[in-house]
Design an enzyme around this catalytic site. Structure first.
Site: not given
Ligand code: OAD
Length: 246
Positions: A123, A134
């Site tokens: 990402h 640009c």
């Molecule tokens: P999410 O916020 O959707 O998911 C994070 C997950 O990590 C959740 O299921 C939490 O339960 C878990 N979590 C949080 N803290 C934790 C910990 N200490 N140990 C284990 N698990 C934990 O984030 P992503 O799946 O990364 O994209 O989100 C994907 C994308 O959505 C991101 O890259 C971003 C967002 O929109 C862009 O900005 C393009």
């Protein structure tokens, strides 16, 4: 840590040690223990703000004040945060030849800051900047000051993938290739809500494991699903690996 998580963490570490061909896929849950909020859990960004208002190309073009405020605030908060011990476990595993790649959805750069070499930022990165118009690279200070692009006068933005934008091609292709060939794909701290990254684990011919604090509803798709904190479970596995001579 739950005893079930411990048992599965040991089984996962055994595969890591025996096969020496693991790919790790990380999400925002990898960095919450560094003090960086995630997106979809209770304290996540997207519970407070609708991503479509600030994390799209349209937001850069039509809602730049809000877009800039969101990303500059995230950058300022990030400057007080550092990788945690879990990030350093992955670095150690890479150095000892156990991990081939960390493919990450995180834009914070913590894997590289922890010393990992083989990282693909699916990402993009919030630490690099370019003109939305640009594409010319720009310095962080210019973005923070809300300066216009020195080349064309366009709007500056971090080099992150916004909703609706393509993933960086090389990062995506290399991640797919190494995932396919991996003996284990270990997913850490992601809700697996975002396409196409959420399709990666299923591409492997190897085993799959996931560490997540909350339920993702994808647990049944994995050979080993561990409920727990990323830092704690990774440290537990690291200890197992150290005891096994790695
Ligand atoms: P999410 O916020 O959707 O998911 C994070 C997950 O990590 C959740 O299921 C939490 O339960 C878990 N979590 C949080 N803290 C934790 C910990 N200490 N140990 C284990 N698990 C934990 O984030 P992503 O799946 O990364 O994209 O989100 C994907 C994308 O959505 C991101 O890259 C971003 C967002 O929109 C862009 O900005 C393009």
């Amino acid at each position: 840590m739950l005893s079930e998580t411990k048992e599965k963490a040991e089984l996962t570490a055994q595969i890591i040690a025996e096969q020496k061909n693991t790919v790790i896929l990380t999400g925002a849950g990898m960095s919450t223990e560094s003090g960086v909020p995630d997106f979809r859990s209770e304290s996540g960004w997207w519970r407070k703000i609708d991503p479509l208002t600030i994390a799209t190309a349209e937001a850069v073009e039509e809602n730049y004040t809000l877009f800039h405020e969101f990303y500059s605030n995230r950058l300022s908060a990030l400057s007080d945060c550092r990788p945690h011990e879990g990030h350093y476990c992955l670095e150690r595993w890479e150095k000892t030849g156990l991990v081939k790649l960390v493919a990450t959805q995180n834009v914070d750069g913590f894997h590289q800051e922890a010393g990992l070499v083989n990282v693909e930022e699916l990402h993009g990165s919030i630490q690099r900047f370019r003109c939305h118009n640009c594409g010319v690279e720009a310095a962080k200070e210019k973005f923070m000051k809300k300066s216009a692009c020195a080349s064309c006068g366009g709007k500056l933005r971090p080099n992150v993938v916004l909703f609706g934008e393509m993933l960086p091609e090389t990062a995506w292709k290399r991640s797919m290739e190494l995932v396919e060939k991996a003996e284990l794909v270990l997913v850490v701290g992601t809700s697996l809500q975002v396409y196409p990254v959420n399709q990666l684990p299923a591409l492997t011919r190897g085993k799959t494991a996931i560490i997540n604090r909350d339920e993702t509803f994808a647990e049944t798709d994995f050979d080993l699903a561990m409920k727990g904190s990323a830092k704690e479970v990774l440290l537990y596995m690291d200890n197992y690996l150290k005891n096994a001579g790695f």
